[in-house]
Design an enzyme around this catalytic site. Structure first.
Site, PDB file in Angstrom:
ATOM      1  N   GLN A  99      74.327  21.259   5.690  1.00 47.70           N
ATOM      2  CA  GLN A  99      74.159  20.893   4.276  1.00 47.70           C
ATOM      3  C   GLN A  99      74.824  21.931   3.379  1.00 47.70           C
ATOM      4  O   GLN A  99      75.473  21.603   2.394  1.00 47.70           O
ATOM      5  CB  GLN A  99      72.667  20.799   3.892  1.00 47.70           C
ATOM      6  CG  GLN A  99      71.819  19.906   4.769  1.00 47.70           C
ATOM      7  CD  GLN A  99      72.329  18.494   4.851  1.00 47.70           C
ATOM      8  OE1 GLN A  99      72.789  17.941   3.860  1.00 47.70           O
ATOM      9  NE2 GLN A  99      72.265  17.899   6.033  1.00 47.70           N
ATOM     10  N   TYR A 132      67.610  17.689  11.779  1.00 46.53           N
ATOM     11  CA  TYR A 132      68.335  16.415  11.981  1.00 46.53           C
ATOM     12  C   TYR A 132      68.985  15.910  10.692  1.00 46.53           C
ATOM     13  O   TYR A 132      68.729  16.415   9.627  1.00 46.53           O
ATOM     14  CB  TYR A 132      67.502  15.379  12.718  1.00 46.53           C
ATOM     15  CG  TYR A 132      66.236  14.798  12.112  1.00 46.53           C
ATOM     16  CD1 TYR A 132      65.863  14.982  10.799  1.00 46.53           C
ATOM     17  CD2 TYR A 132      65.420  14.005  12.928  1.00 46.53           C
ATOM     18  CE1 TYR A 132      64.713  14.402  10.312  1.00 46.53           C
ATOM     19  CE2 TYR A 132      64.260  13.415  12.448  1.00 46.53           C
ATOM     20  CZ  TYR A 132      63.916  13.621  11.127  1.00 46.53           C
ATOM     21  OH  TYR A 132      62.786  13.049  10.647  1.00 46.53           O
ATOM     22  N   GLU A 133      69.893  14.969  10.865  1.00 52.00           N
ATOM     23  CA  GLU A 133      70.797  14.549   9.757  1.00 52.00           C
ATOM     24  C   GLU A 133      71.581  15.738   9.205  1.00 52.00           C
ATOM     25  O   GLU A 133      71.904  15.778   8.020  1.00 52.00           O
ATOM     26  CB  GLU A 133      70.035  13.866   8.613  1.00 52.00           C
ATOM     27  CG  GLU A 133      69.630  12.452   8.861  1.00 52.00           C
ATOM     28  CD  GLU A 133      70.781  11.523   9.263  1.00 52.00           C
ATOM     29  OE1 GLU A 133      70.548  10.678  10.131  1.00 52.00           O
ATOM     30  OE2 GLU A 133      71.897  11.654   8.747  1.00 52.00           O
ATOM     31  N   GLY A 134      71.902  16.676  10.069  1.00 53.93           N
ATOM     32  CA  GLY A 134      72.654  17.863   9.646  1.00 53.93           C
ATOM     33  C   GLY A 134      71.725  19.012   9.327  1.00 53.93           C
ATOM     34  O   GLY A 134      70.905  18.916   8.412  1.00 53.93           O
ATOM     35  N   ARG A 167      70.481  11.614   4.321  1.00 56.85           N
ATOM     36  CA  ARG A 167      70.127  13.006   4.008  1.00 56.85           C
ATOM     37  C   ARG A 167      69.090  13.071   2.886  1.00 56.85           C
ATOM     38  O   ARG A 167      68.162  13.877   2.934  1.00 56.85           O
ATOM     39  CB  ARG A 167      71.399  13.796   3.650  1.00 56.85           C
ATOM     40  CG  ARG A 167      72.238  14.013   4.882  1.00 56.85           C
ATOM     41  CD  ARG A 167      73.537  14.755   4.640  1.00 56.85           C
ATOM     42  NE  ARG A 167      74.087  15.089   5.952  1.00 56.85           N
ATOM     43  CZ  ARG A 167      75.228  15.733   6.149  1.00 56.85           C
ATOM     44  NH1 ARG A 167      75.967  16.125   5.127  1.00 56.85           N
ATOM     45  NH2 ARG A 167      75.647  16.008   7.382  1.00 56.85           N
TER      46      ARG A 167
END
Lengths: 598, 598
Positions: free
Chosen positions: A446, A439-441, A298
């Site tokens: 977040q 992406y990556e949340g 992240r």
């Protein structure tokens, strides 16, 4: 066509003056990061980014990675660039020395990573995903797995991937359905389809090491029944070289809005009998392991937001200095001037510049805190630093990527009509940036993490400690003289108060009405990012005033820092109270409609 | 794939309850716009937009217009759709009856235009540009020009273009260099290159009528030396049919970020001896004529911002209702739900919905005011209405298009990873939208017009009259009961105060420091848009409360309006004071750096 010049001077300023490189280099295990070594690394990385990676960025967009019958061909020149990248040791920079890494502090690798991502974000994803896979194996792998894979991944000979998402399991990994069937010999056969696999297939290396989430036959439902497996594209021979092709195949790659150079694969595991893999760590703990690595990933995606903003700024600035159009405001018939003379072009550029600098300062400070949390001799410092890092990771990720959407858009705007023409290159940054807040949340993921695990769970303890730190800077501003510092202090003071109010609301609301608190989560994430960025800009201005008073260094550079901080205060930080209002008051309007009223 | 359903119910609400369709239909010359006729028009237009234009939108993006050796071929199906469009009379809707138009009020054509632009923005540009050309010839053309061109342009048999931009003359039209040489027979030979010519070449009609800015040999320098010419692609035979090919050729079309279906031509005039044209109106007054037409064109581009926001909202909402992912917040292991249940997806959708409705309300109210300014029997009403229209045109253009960038981005975000995949279609709206804040004058150009010609020049008179209108609504809110109205009133009150402060600053500053005022121009434009939108949302909520109290109509619809207005107040309108702060305090930070300090 746009070029890139690594902003080394600004990176050094942030590393030394704001992120305390000296203190980081004094940590046990970080002694190699002396100022000279760091300068040399930045210099070399800058040359590679400017000279090798940046010129390949446009072909990455226009040609893109190609799929043909399961084979993925990267953009002409990329394979060669990757080989050079690995041979120069860049893949090993931040890795542990045990398997060939250089073990440099996070603060240093952060600055270097920024360069790769500015120069060629689509390219940079390959080593970034490999780093994640290395970390997973380092953290939880068996000795055999470490010996088999790590040396070649650290050296860059092989790359790695992370296989999480499935069509029905995006943000909700509890829904993963891929299966792992034990073979009784310590190996497993993996079956299932994974989507959105970055560099899931490519031609740059001899092997690709996939880390894959799947369920064992007896696994419980949901998040507590997911295990992690390592599944190489080519099974290893006894001597460790790639041997038989494993049953994992690239069914297609996606046609995307941006990052065309980065192949986003659909991978089929086990269509021809089963892909052979081995278990990483303990059964059913796969998601837990992923979460440990997620901070790293992240943070890296947050850096993409910063990096694309810097790239877009450089391109827009060059255009604004070069493009002659119109006369000075109010001077009809006067000489034609570059558009940098026009007030709104300046406003756009100052917005890009100041926000980018605020992001860099915050991200590097978080990078340095990661080193403190990892290496510091005093456990209390480690704990405190880790709490700060945990709080700020979703902010670095969410705020920097949301900013990147706006700042790359500003970059297009500075170009006027030319910004909409693909050949100009400004639009590529705008398109490339758009994935980073997803992406990556997503930003919402977040923000959930931020208000739930990072704030409400501990009653806002770390957030309040951060507020206290910011108040100290506010107090220092009161002692500085000049309009700029009065302006900065006014906005920072209001901003910190806004954060305090919002934190109080979240702590009070989360437990009794999670939805109400969640409506404000993304506005709060932006608020905290803006104010934390303002805190760092204020620190930069204070340091600069000190250097000016000492008469040391480049006066123009330090004056620019103060003006830039002032712009940020008046234009960006000043929006904080409005966001706090939304956090505190925004729930009812968002939640009241029934589904059919939409 | 995304479909489109014209939001007729909401359009009718705005037309009747906010834009006073009844009063418009009572204007002399507008009697045809009875409620029944208007409903029938909306119904038919909706069918055409949903059934014919929307399904062609994706091919417009993926295939795009093609150039080959000077010939431009539009997307398969577009020529046929255009023929149907013209035959159904849609090109004639808003045109004067004298040349075959239907002469419907602006308020009605505005709603219809929204549909075309939502359904297929790239297609809609062709009739939009034609409308501009028709207006230019109607306004300033000779009787012969009118007779030659208008009937066939109104009927849609021929299309029109506007040729302003040259490589060195983008926002600064004073720099136009194209030349017009009188031939002594009343015609002129035109020489020069024009860029960014929308539908400058295509295969949908037998002729294309170009309106071209060029300089006569004896013309003065700068803006006062530019004349307007009409230059048909095919010269007309004596019987008015297209004859000999004129010397204007399409050199290439642009490769753009979006609106791929709309060919953006580079046109060469006079490479083979001179393109034959005739003068429109008087010599050296071309730019002045353009400015007269610009209100129309800028309004239309503002409508594109609204229209793409609506389209993106519809697509995101459909996805959010369909996509099942995760459980209700706080309910681990509970049943899976559609993502519409997740707080931040709701926030995104409510932001899209409420802002889109605010834009629609404001734009239609401005459309109705245009009718008042044009047709009202009382000169005082006409003057007052025109002043309001003049003030709001740059706001409708700038605010709606800047919003469209954000709202189409929200649309991508609601789709998560799928939003970044081109097949989903959300990214097309994001790409298509990006030009709207640039062409027909960038947001900065709108904002300059707003603070200079529309506010400072008259000491803020019209802006202050608008503030007084808003205060009346604020007073009505005080008399309404319920939390929603208290919330709406609070934000509207603070918003109107913010506008007042900013107007005071602009009026006081513009004359003595135009650059300082200009730094705040775009933030001010956004501020005025947000607050004017909030004013209309408050009006919508008040009307809805009245209808609910009367027990008339669809209660759920009216309750939704009130909730949506409340969301807008808490999340959007609440940002107004921060913008005013920037307007009033933002100049020094933006202007202080020297060129080399960037």
């Amino acid at each position: 066509m746009s070029s890139y010049n690594a902003p080394i001077r600004d990176m050094q300023f942030v590393m030394r003056e704001l992120a305390d490189l000296e203190a980081v280099a004094a940590l046990p295990g970080c002694e190699d990061a002396s100022p000279d070594v760091v300068d040399a690394i930045l210099e070399e990385a800058g040359k590679f980014a400017n000279g090798v990676l940046a010129p390949l960025n446009r072909a990455g967009d226009t040609i893109g990675a190609k799929w043909d019958n399961g084979v993925v061909t990267t953009v002409p020149g990329w394979k060669d660039a990757y080989t050079q990248f690995a041979e120069a040791g860049w893949t090993a920079l931040a890795c542990e020395p045990e398997f060939g890494g250089q073990g440099l502090p996070k603060l240093v690798s952060t600055a270097v990573m920024e360069m790769w991502k500015s120069a060629n974000m689509a390219f940079s994803l390959c080593p970034m995903l490999t780093t994640g896979a290395i970390e997973a194996i380092s953290l939880c792998g068996t000795d055999a797995q470490k010996a088999d894979y790590l040396p070649k991944m650290v050296s860059g000979e092989w790359t790695g991937t992370m296989n999480l998402t499935e069509p029905q399991a995006g943000s909700d990994l509890a829904a993963v359905r891929s299966r792992a069937v034990p073979q009784g010999d310590g190996t497993y056969k993996i079956f299932g389809q994974k989507i959105f696999i970055t560099y899931g297939e490519h031609d740059m290396t001899d092997n690709i090491i996939h880390l894959v989430l799947a369920r064992l036959p007896d696994a419980p439902e949901g998040v507590k029944g997911i295990s992690l497996f390592v599944v190489p594209k080519f099974l290893l021979n006894a001597d460790g070289t790639p041997g038989e092709r494993n049953d994992v195949h690239c069914v297609s790659i996606e046609h995307k809005l941006g990052i065309h150079g980065s192949p986003t694969a659909v991978l089929a595991f086990g269509d021809n009998g089963g892909a052979i893999g081995t278990l990483v760590g303990e059964a059913n703990r796969g998601l837990e392991y992923m979460f440990v690595m997620m901070n790293e990933a992240r943070f890296a995606v947050g850096m993409e937001g910063l990096a694309l903003s810097e790239r877009a700024y450089q391109q827009a600035l060059a255009y604004a200095k070069d493009r002659v159009q119109g006369t000075e405001a109010g001077v009809r018939g006067g000489p034609k001037v570059s558009i940098l003379h026009h007030a709104d072009v300046r406003r756009l550029l100052m917005n890009m510049k100041s926000t980018t600098e605020a992001m860099r300062a915050l991200a590097y400070v978080v990078g340095a805190a990661t080193d403190m949390a990892h290496y510091h001799a005093d456990e209390a410092v480690r704990t405190r630093s880790q709490a700060f890092v945990d709080l700020m990771i979703p902010v670095v990720k969410g705020w920097c990527t949301e900013n990147a959407n706006l700042i790359t858009s500003d970059g297009v705007q500075v170009h006027g009509g030319m910004g909409f023409i693909e050949e100009t290159g400004a639009a590529q940054h705008y398109r490339d940036a758009r994935i980073t807040a997803i992406y990556e949340g997503t930003t919402a993921i977040q923000a959930n993490d931020l208000i739930g695990r990072k704030i409400a769970r501990e009653g806002g303890l770390t957030a309040k400690a951060l507020v206290a730190e910011m108040r100290k800077v506010e107090a220092q501003l009161a002692e500085a003289s000049g309009d700029e510092f009065a302006a900065i202090r006014k906005s920072l003071s209001a901003g910190v108060t806004a954060v305090e109010e919002a934190v109080e609301y979240i702590v009070a609301t989360y437990g009794k009405d999670i939805k109400a608190a969640s409506v404000g989560s993304v506005p709060f994430l932006k608020l905290l990012g803006i104010v934390a960025g303002g805190w760092q800009m204020a620190r930069a201005a204070l340091v600069s005033a000190r250097r000016l008073a000492e008469g040391s260094g480049d006066a123009s550079f330090y004056k620019t820092k103060i003006t830039t901080a002032r712009f940020y205060a008046d234009h960006v930080l000043s929006q904080a109270p409005g966001l706090a209002y939304t956090v505190v008051n925004g729930a009812a309007g968002a939640l009241d409609l029934t589904e059919d009223q939409f």
